[in-house]
Design a protein around this motif. Structure first.
Motif, PDB file in Angstrom:
ATOM      1  N   LYS A 186       0.854  -1.263  -0.423  1.00 47.10           N
ATOM      2  CA  LYS A 186       0.052   0.062   0.073  1.00 47.10           C
ATOM      3  C   LYS A 186       1.000   1.395   0.147  1.00 47.10           C
ATOM      4  O   LYS A 186      -0.091   2.281  -0.391  1.00 47.10           O
ATOM      5  N   ALA A 187       1.963   1.201   0.723  1.00 51.24           N
ATOM      6  CA  ALA A 187       3.063   2.371   0.622  1.00 51.24           C
ATOM      7  C   ALA A 187       3.396   2.875  -0.660  1.00 51.24           C
ATOM      8  O   ALA A 187       3.145   3.881  -0.892  1.00 51.24           O
ATOM      9  N   THR A 188       3.395   2.044  -2.359  1.00 53.33           N
ATOM     10  CA  THR A 188       3.992   2.370  -3.054  1.00 53.33           C
ATOM     11  C   THR A 188       2.365   2.604  -4.667  1.00 53.33           C
ATOM     12  O   THR A 188       2.892   3.392  -5.397  1.00 53.33           O
ATOM     13  N   LEU A 189       1.079   2.348  -3.825  1.00 53.51           N
ATOM     14  CA  LEU A 189      -0.131   2.529  -4.051  1.00 53.51           C
ATOM     15  C   LEU A 189      -0.233   3.292  -5.121  1.00 53.51           C
ATOM     16  O   LEU A 189       0.155   3.661  -6.094  1.00 53.51           O
ATOM     17  N   PRO A 190      -0.136   4.541  -3.819  1.00 51.11           N
ATOM     18  CA  PRO A 190       0.344   6.054  -4.828  1.00 51.11           C
ATOM     19  C   PRO A 190       1.097   6.579  -5.917  1.00 51.11           C
ATOM     20  O   PRO A 190       1.060   6.863  -7.341  1.00 51.11           O
ATOM     21  N   LEU A 191       1.957   5.949  -5.441  1.00 48.82           N
ATOM     22  CA  LEU A 191       3.324   6.705  -6.668  1.00 48.82           C
ATOM     23  C   LEU A 191       3.282   6.029  -8.303  1.00 48.82           C
ATOM     24  O   LEU A 191       3.014   5.749  -9.569  1.00 48.82           O
ATOM     25  N   LEU A 192       2.664   4.444  -7.806  1.00 49.59           N
ATOM     26  CA  LEU A 192       2.610   3.778  -9.062  1.00 49.59           C
ATOM     27  C   LEU A 192       0.663   4.091  -9.656  1.00 49.59           C
ATOM     28  O   LEU A 192       1.302   3.760 -10.775  1.00 49.59           O
ATOM     29  N   VAL A 203      -1.062  12.627 -17.208  1.00 50.77           N
ATOM     30  CA  VAL A 203       0.102  13.096 -16.265  1.00 50.77           C
ATOM     31  C   VAL A 203       0.075  13.051 -15.022  1.00 50.77           C
ATOM     32  O   VAL A 203      -0.539  12.407 -14.043  1.00 50.77           O
ATOM     33  N   ALA A 204       1.806  12.119 -15.033  1.00 48.01           N
ATOM     34  CA  ALA A 204       1.328  11.734 -13.287  1.00 48.01           C
ATOM     35  C   ALA A 204       2.792  12.813 -12.697  1.00 48.01           C
ATOM     36  O   ALA A 204       3.672  13.729 -13.056  1.00 48.01           O
ATOM     37  N   LEU A 205       1.132  13.293 -11.615  1.00 53.18           N
ATOM     38  CA  LEU A 205       2.572  13.959 -10.662  1.00 53.18           C
ATOM     39  C   LEU A 205       3.403  13.689  -9.804  1.00 53.18           C
ATOM     40  O   LEU A 205       3.198  12.761  -8.514  1.00 53.18           O
ATOM     41  N   ILE A 206       5.037  13.908  -9.451  1.00 52.14           N
ATOM     42  CA  ILE A 206       5.643  13.121  -9.520  1.00 52.14           C
ATOM     43  C   ILE A 206       5.888  14.559  -7.661  1.00 52.14           C
ATOM     44  O   ILE A 206       6.514  15.177  -8.167  1.00 52.14           O
ATOM     45  N   PRO A 207       6.068  14.345  -6.921  1.00 55.40           N
ATOM     46  CA  PRO A 207       7.008  14.678  -5.749  1.00 55.40           C
ATOM     47  C   PRO A 207       8.599  14.052  -5.204  1.00 55.40           C
ATOM     48  O   PRO A 207       8.033  13.485  -4.606  1.00 55.40           O
ATOM     49  N   GLY A 208       9.255  14.656  -6.172  1.00 59.65           N
ATOM     50  CA  GLY A 208      10.323  13.748  -6.341  1.00 59.65           C
ATOM     51  C   GLY A 208      11.496  15.246  -7.593  1.00 59.65           C
ATOM     52  O   GLY A 208      11.053  16.019  -8.324  1.00 59.65           O
ATOM     53  N   ARG A 209      12.216  15.263  -7.360  1.00 61.60           N
ATOM     54  CA  ARG A 209      13.702  15.790  -8.000  1.00 61.60           C
ATOM     55  C   ARG A 209      13.368  15.151  -9.230  1.00 61.60           C
ATOM     56  O   ARG A 209      14.237  13.906 -10.018  1.00 61.60           O
ATOM     57  N   ARG A 210      13.584  16.363 -10.322  1.00 61.43           N
ATOM     58  CA  ARG A 210      13.448  15.273 -12.006  1.00 61.43           C
ATOM     59  C   ARG A 210      14.913  14.834 -12.210  1.00 61.43           C
ATOM     60  O   ARG A 210      14.553  13.962 -12.572  1.00 61.43           O
ATOM     61  N   ASP A 211      16.209  15.322 -11.256  1.00 63.86           N
ATOM     62  CA  ASP A 211      17.431  14.887 -11.782  1.00 63.86           C
ATOM     63  C   ASP A 211      17.422  13.114 -10.999  1.00 63.86           C
ATOM     64  O   ASP A 211      18.598  12.933 -10.724  1.00 63.86           O
ATOM     65  N   ALA A 212      16.573  13.050  -9.854  1.00 65.08           N
ATOM     66  CA  ALA A 212      16.609  12.341  -8.773  1.00 65.08           C
ATOM     67  C   ALA A 212      17.649  10.869 -10.244  1.00 65.08           C
ATOM     68  O   ALA A 212      16.687  10.267 -10.491  1.00 65.08           O
ATOM     69  N   ARG A 213      17.842  10.342  -9.095  1.00 63.06           N
ATOM     70  CA  ARG A 213      18.008   8.830  -9.636  1.00 63.06           C
ATOM     71  C   ARG A 213      18.270   7.522  -8.177  1.00 63.06           C
ATOM     72  O   ARG A 213      18.207   8.019  -6.904  1.00 63.06           O
ATOM     73  N   GLY A 222      -0.041   2.439 -22.856  1.00 67.35           N
ATOM     74  CA  GLY A 222       0.105   1.879 -24.927  1.00 67.35           C
ATOM     75  C   GLY A 222       0.526   3.741 -24.778  1.00 67.35           C
ATOM     76  O   GLY A 222      -0.517   3.582 -26.251  1.00 67.35           O
ATOM     77  N   GLY A 223       0.321   4.586 -24.069  1.00 72.65           N
ATOM     78  CA  GLY A 223       0.710   5.870 -24.518  1.00 72.65           C
ATOM     79  C   GLY A 223       1.880   6.074 -23.860  1.00 72.65           C
ATOM     80  O   GLY A 223       1.397   6.557 -22.084  1.00 72.65           O
ATOM     81  N   PRO A 224       2.953   7.820 -23.782  1.00 67.89           N
ATOM     82  CA  PRO A 224       3.694   8.459 -22.951  1.00 67.89           C
ATOM     83  C   PRO A 224       2.727   8.788 -22.002  1.00 67.89           C
ATOM     84  O   PRO A 224       1.823   9.452 -22.065  1.00 67.89           O
ATOM     85  N   ILE A 225       3.105   9.320 -21.220  1.00 68.27           N
ATOM     86  CA  ILE A 225       2.846   9.587 -19.350  1.00 68.27           C
ATOM     87  C   ILE A 225       4.524  10.535 -19.508  1.00 68.27           C
ATOM     88  O   ILE A 225       5.488  10.760 -19.755  1.00 68.27           O
ATOM     89  N   ARG A 226       3.082  11.919 -19.125  1.00 72.38           N
ATOM     90  CA  ARG A 226       3.692  13.033 -19.286  1.00 72.38           C
ATOM     91  C   ARG A 226       4.095  13.696 -17.606  1.00 72.38           C
ATOM     92  O   ARG A 226       2.576  13.154 -16.948  1.00 72.38           O
ATOM     93  N   ALA A 227       5.298  13.862 -17.258  1.00 71.57           N
ATOM     94  CA  ALA A 227       5.391  13.863 -15.383  1.00 71.57           C
ATOM     95  C   ALA A 227       5.723  15.455 -15.300  1.00 71.57           C
ATOM     96  O   ALA A 227       5.991  16.273 -15.776  1.00 71.57           O
ATOM     97  N   LEU A 228       5.026  15.705 -13.969  1.00 72.10           N
ATOM     98  CA  LEU A 228       4.944  17.193 -13.979  1.00 72.10           C
ATOM     99  C   LEU A 228       5.573  16.885 -12.061  1.00 72.10           C
ATOM    100  O   LEU A 228       5.151  16.223 -11.261  1.00 72.10           O
ATOM    101  N   PHE A 229       6.850  17.581 -12.040  1.00 71.02           N
ATOM    102  CA  PHE A 229       7.099  17.664 -11.422  1.00 71.02           C
ATOM    103  C   PHE A 229       7.241  19.050  -9.937  1.00 71.02           C
ATOM    104  O   PHE A 229       7.070  20.146  -9.843  1.00 71.02           O
ATOM    105  N   LEU A 230       6.174  18.156  -8.462  1.00 69.86           N
ATOM    106  CA  LEU A 230       6.088  19.645  -8.254  1.00 69.86           C
ATOM    107  C   LEU A 230       7.135  19.837  -6.758  1.00 69.86           C
ATOM    108  O   LEU A 230       8.043  18.991  -6.926  1.00 69.86           O
ATOM    109  N   PRO A 231       7.383  21.413  -7.180  1.00 69.33           N
ATOM    110  CA  PRO A 231       7.937  22.139  -6.252  1.00 69.33           C
ATOM    111  C   PRO A 231       8.053  21.748  -4.905  1.00 69.33           C
ATOM    112  O   PRO A 231       6.703  21.316  -4.513  1.00 69.33           O
ATOM    113  N   ARG A 232       8.885  21.631  -4.372  1.00 70.16           N
ATOM    114  CA  ARG A 232       9.286  20.743  -2.935  1.00 70.16           C
ATOM    115  C   ARG A 232       7.974  21.439  -2.065  1.00 70.16           C
ATOM    116  O   ARG A 232       7.537  20.442  -1.167  1.00 70.16           O
TER     117      ARG A 232
END
Length: 324
Positions: free
Chosen positions: A156-162, A169-179, A228-238
């Motif tokens: 359940k912890a990673t469910l929101p991200l997945l 359009v995926a809202l990502i709480p993190g850095r664009r350059d993160a690895r 089956g199609g591209p996903i665009r990411a929006l990286f949220l400001p911290r």
């Protein structure tokens, strides 16, 4: 008859997978559980009622065991002292009981966050737990595994991200350059079972073996193929998730029920480097994100945790190995 393995955290996400894998290998299991009637563990697992703070129950758990797998931990808590009570003092209690009982092998599952204890109370408490085990490394014949983000069926912890990775359009709480490194829970369970019988000691960062870890473009590419199609990411400001975390912490103190979102977790999410070290351990035949992601989505949908896939979504395919 296989070895007797004493295990904590058996009813958690990774714990249930570890129990299944250890039993498949012929081991006998004895689990420390707070509520035996609600444990829902496989038949044949011996249950010891109690928590990490119950010295009598912990002693009964480890008595006569060949090895201890310590998985229990607090991933949410109201404050720093609550994290330390479980992740540091609880670990110390299990390790000391195992040493006194003469247990021949101690496998401690920590977290990659322990590498950066200054970022969060959780990470600091996990490092403190490691220190207790490391101080008795030889006496316990101990190995400490530091997994990165763990995902897979039942989590359940990673469910929101997945879930975000199923949207256009995926809202990502993190850095664009993160690895970051990842590990599928099935692989982690196998590595835990391997560690029970190995002679390896010390602290080891684990992962699925992907060199250099993953970046967000890697995850988006896998998710796009699945969808089956591209996903665009929006990286949220911290500042945005940090504000949400502050509000969530305030509400948690009012209700007395901590949630997954807090300022420490946000600090971890915005740290740029969670790649497991090159000297770590990885599976011989790993489940990479390209295989693990669509199979995990398929499990979520079958369980009703996500809505059914659209016609364009290809994530309905499954792998018996991944879902076992």
């Amino acid at each position: 008859m296989g070895s007797l393995i004493a295990i904590t955290g058996a009813t958690g996400f990774a714990g249930r997978h570890a129990v299944a894998t250890l039993m498949k290998r012929g081991h006998r299991l004895r689990a420390l559980v707070r509520r035996p009637g609600a444990a829902e563990l496989p038949a044949g697992v011996e249950l010891v009622a109690g928590g990490l703070g119950d010295a009598t129950a912990v002693a009964a758990l480890v008595n006569g065991a060949d090895a201890v797998v310590h998985l229990a931990g607090a991933i949410t808590a109201l404050n720093r002292s609550s994290y330390f009570a479980v992740n540091a003092a609880g670990t110390a209690a299990v390790a000391e009981a195992a040493r006194k009982a003469g247990v021949r092998r101690f496998v401690h599952i920590s977290s990659l966050s322990a590498r950066m204890p200054e970022l969060s109370d959780y990470g600091a408490s996990k490092r403190a737990g490691e220190d207790h085990v490391a101080g008795q490394m030889q006496a316990l014949n101990a190995v400490i595994l530091r997994p990165p983000a763990v995902y897979g069926p039942g989590d359940k912890a990673t469910l929101p991200l997945l879930k975000e990775l199923t949207r256009r359009v995926a809202l990502i709480p993190g850095r664009r350059d993160a690895r970051f490194s990842l590990i599928h829970v099935g692989d982690l369970a196998e590595m835990i079972a391997d560690s029970v019988s190995s002679a390896q000691q010390g602290i080891h960062e684990v992962s699925d073996g992907t060199a250099g870890g993953y970046g967000w473009p890697d995850l988006l590419a896998v998710a796009g193929t699945s969808r089956g199609g591209p996903i665009r990411a929006l990286f949220l400001p911290r500042a945005i998730p940090a504000s949400v975390a502050f509000a969530a912490e305030t509400m948690a103190h009012v209700t007395g029920r901590p949630g997954m979102v807090n300022r420490g977790k946000i600090a971890e999410l915005y740290h740029p480097d969670w790649v497991s070290g090159e000297t770590g351990i990885s599976p011989a035949n790993p489940i990479t994100f390209g295989a693990g992601f669509p199979a995990t989505l398929a499990w979520y949908r079958e369980a009703g945790w996500l809505p059914p896939a659209s016609r364009a979504d290809r994530s309905g395919s499954t792998s018996n190995r991944i879902l076992s």
